[in-house]
Design an enzyme around this catalytic site. Structure first.
Site, PDB file in Angstrom:
ATOM      1  N   ASP A  43       0.837  -1.206   0.000  1.00 50.49           N
ATOM      2  CA  ASP A  43       0.000   0.000   0.000  1.00 50.49           C
ATOM      3  C   ASP A  43       0.874   1.260   0.000  1.00 50.49           C
ATOM      4  O   ASP A  43       0.371   2.375  -0.122  1.00 50.49           O
ATOM      5  CB  ASP A  43      -1.016  -0.004   1.151  1.00 50.49           C
ATOM      6  CG  ASP A  43      -0.372   0.009   2.534  1.00 50.49           C
ATOM      7  OD1 ASP A  43       0.865  -0.064   2.619  1.00 50.49           O
ATOM      8  OD2 ASP A  43      -1.130   0.100   3.525  1.00 50.49           O
ATOM      9  N   ASP A  82      -1.097  -6.364  -0.449  1.00 47.09           N
ATOM     10  CA  ASP A  82      -1.167  -5.669   0.842  1.00 47.09           C
ATOM     11  C   ASP A  82      -2.598  -5.192   1.062  1.00 47.09           C
ATOM     12  O   ASP A  82      -3.145  -4.451   0.232  1.00 47.09           O
ATOM     13  CB  ASP A  82      -0.209  -4.457   0.768  1.00 47.09           C
ATOM     14  CG  ASP A  82       0.316  -4.050   2.118  1.00 47.09           C
ATOM     15  OD1 ASP A  82      -0.015  -4.712   3.116  1.00 47.09           O
ATOM     16  OD2 ASP A  82       1.092  -3.075   2.153  1.00 47.09           O
ATOM     17  N   GLU A 113      -1.604  -5.779   8.716  1.00 40.39           N
ATOM     18  CA  GLU A 113      -0.783  -5.126   9.748  1.00 40.39           C
ATOM     19  C   GLU A 113      -1.368  -5.358  11.146  1.00 40.39           C
ATOM     20  O   GLU A 113      -2.582  -5.354  11.327  1.00 40.39           O
ATOM     21  CB  GLU A 113      -0.720  -3.616   9.482  1.00 40.39           C
ATOM     22  CG  GLU A 113       0.069  -3.264   8.229  1.00 40.39           C
ATOM     23  CD  GLU A 113       0.282  -1.764   8.066  1.00 40.39           C
ATOM     24  OE1 GLU A 113      -0.042  -0.987   8.986  1.00 40.39           O
ATOM     25  OE2 GLU A 113       0.785  -1.370   6.995  1.00 40.39           O
ATOM     26  N   GLU A 181       9.106  -4.156  10.960  1.00 34.68           N
ATOM     27  CA  GLU A 181       9.488  -2.841  10.421  1.00 34.68           C
ATOM     28  C   GLU A 181      10.019  -1.925  11.515  1.00 34.68           C
ATOM     29  O   GLU A 181       9.426  -1.810  12.598  1.00 34.68           O
ATOM     30  CB  GLU A 181       8.271  -2.199   9.715  1.00 34.68           C
ATOM     31  CG  GLU A 181       8.589  -0.831   9.126  1.00 34.68           C
ATOM     32  CD  GLU A 181       7.615  -0.371   8.053  1.00 34.68           C
ATOM     33  OE1 GLU A 181       6.711  -1.122   7.687  1.00 34.68           O
ATOM     34  OE2 GLU A 181       7.783   0.778   7.597  1.00 34.68           O
TER      35      GLU A 181
HETATM   36  O1  KIV Z   1       3.517  -1.061   1.673  1.00 39.89           O
HETATM   37  C1  KIV Z   1       4.669  -1.521   1.644  1.00 39.89           C
HETATM   38  O2  KIV Z   1       5.378  -1.367   0.664  1.00 39.89           O
HETATM   39  C2  KIV Z   1       5.097  -2.255   2.838  1.00 39.89           C
HETATM   40  C3  KIV Z   1       6.526  -2.535   3.115  1.00 39.89           C
HETATM   41  C4  KIV Z   1       6.734  -3.644   4.066  1.00 39.89           C
HETATM   42  C5  KIV Z   1       7.557  -2.419   2.113  1.00 39.89           C
HETATM   43  O3  KIV Z   1       4.284  -2.603   3.624  1.00 39.89           O
END
Ligand code: KIV
Length: 276
Positions: A43, A82, A113, A181
């Site tokens: 995202d 994502d 997440e 992260e």
């Molecule tokens: O959105 C993204 O690119 C990510 C990272 C882990 C690179 O979540």
């Protein structure tokens, strides 16, 4: 063809996992040609490809457009979609429905997440339904307002234990890997050593099972800002600018297009034009 089990095998063989992001067909093609272990349609494209200030403004339907382009470019790669902000937080049913849209659009897995009871239930239900899930802990951009900015996570032993506890819960729920992260290398090392599944670091040091970064960042294409964890492996912005400037000069000077880039009219037809 790489799959979820490739990730586990690489971890067990102590081989590093190399992942990158892609948002478009030609980048996806290059990543596949280079034999990347996994492609994330992140995202982050909200910022990097669409120019938003953060990742909040991208919807599931917009993500699907980019995901489809990537899956057309990397037909034999392992692609992770994502799940964007609020596309899985309302209910398990909403999360499952949107995760299934990602799979139908060409993803082999999805990324979510955070970790709470809702996320854990959703991970279990996705995995039971045949949708592999990659977790994401530490700094989670979708929770930036709650976290209070781009803050390094896991800076104390207690906080590291809390992240590890969440990571273990995600592992138990069925995640095949976890993105870590923005945390000190030692924190990520400790978490990695205490999990069976691989960790994929971004700003989390070299001891993770693998690494992911934004392709446009490491190729020097997105230059609005450069986080500490980004290294330039190419300088595409400068190269692009150089090419554009050369193009403008050649157009202005009447050099481009030359005969090589032009089509020739048959000489008889040309004569008719001249005689008119
Ligand atoms: O959105 C993204 O690119 C990510 C990272 C882990 C690179 O979540």
């Amino acid at each position: 063809m790489k799959t979820v089990s490739t990730f586990q095998t690489l971890k067990e063989n102590n081989e590093k996992i190399a992942m990158l992001t892609a948002y478009d067909y030609s980048t996806a093609k290059a990543l596949e040609q280079a034999e990347i272990d996994g492609i994330l349609v992140g995202d982050s494209l909200a910022m990097v490809a669409l120019g938003y200030e953060n990742t909040y403004n991208i919807t599931i339907d917009e993500m699907l457009i980019f995901l489809k382009a990537v899956s057309r470019g990397a037909k034999n790669s392992f692609i992770i979609g994502d799940m964007p902000f609020m596309s899985y937080n309302l209910s398990v049913a909403q999360g499952l429905e949107n995760a299934s849209k990602m799979i139908k659009a060409g993803a082999n897995a999805v990324k979510l997440e955070g970790c709470n009871e809702h996320i854990l239930t959703l991970v279990k239900r996705c995995v039971e339904s045949g949708i592999p899930v990659l977790g994401h802990l530490g700094f989670t951009p979708q929770l930036m307002n709650t976290i209070g900015g781009h803050k390094i996570q896991g800076k104390t032993a207690d906080k590291i234990e809390t992240i590890l506890k969440s990571a273990k819960k995600l592992e138990e729920a069925g995640c095949f890997g976890i993105v870590l992260e923005l945390m000190p290398s030692d924190s990520a090392k400790y978490i990695t050593e205490n999990l069976k599944i691989p960790t994929i670091g971004i700003g989390a040091g070299v001891e993770c099972s693998g690494q992911i970064v934004v392709t446009d960042d490491i190729l020097g294409k997105f230059t609005d800002f450069k986080p500490k964890f980004v290294k330039y492996f190419a300088n595409l912005h400068e190269e692009t600018l150089r090419g554009i400037k050369n193009y403008i000069t050649e157009v202005k000077d009447g050099i481009f297009p030359s005969d090589k880039e032009s089509f020739t009219l048959d000489s008889n037809e040309k004569d008719k034009l001249i005689s008119k």
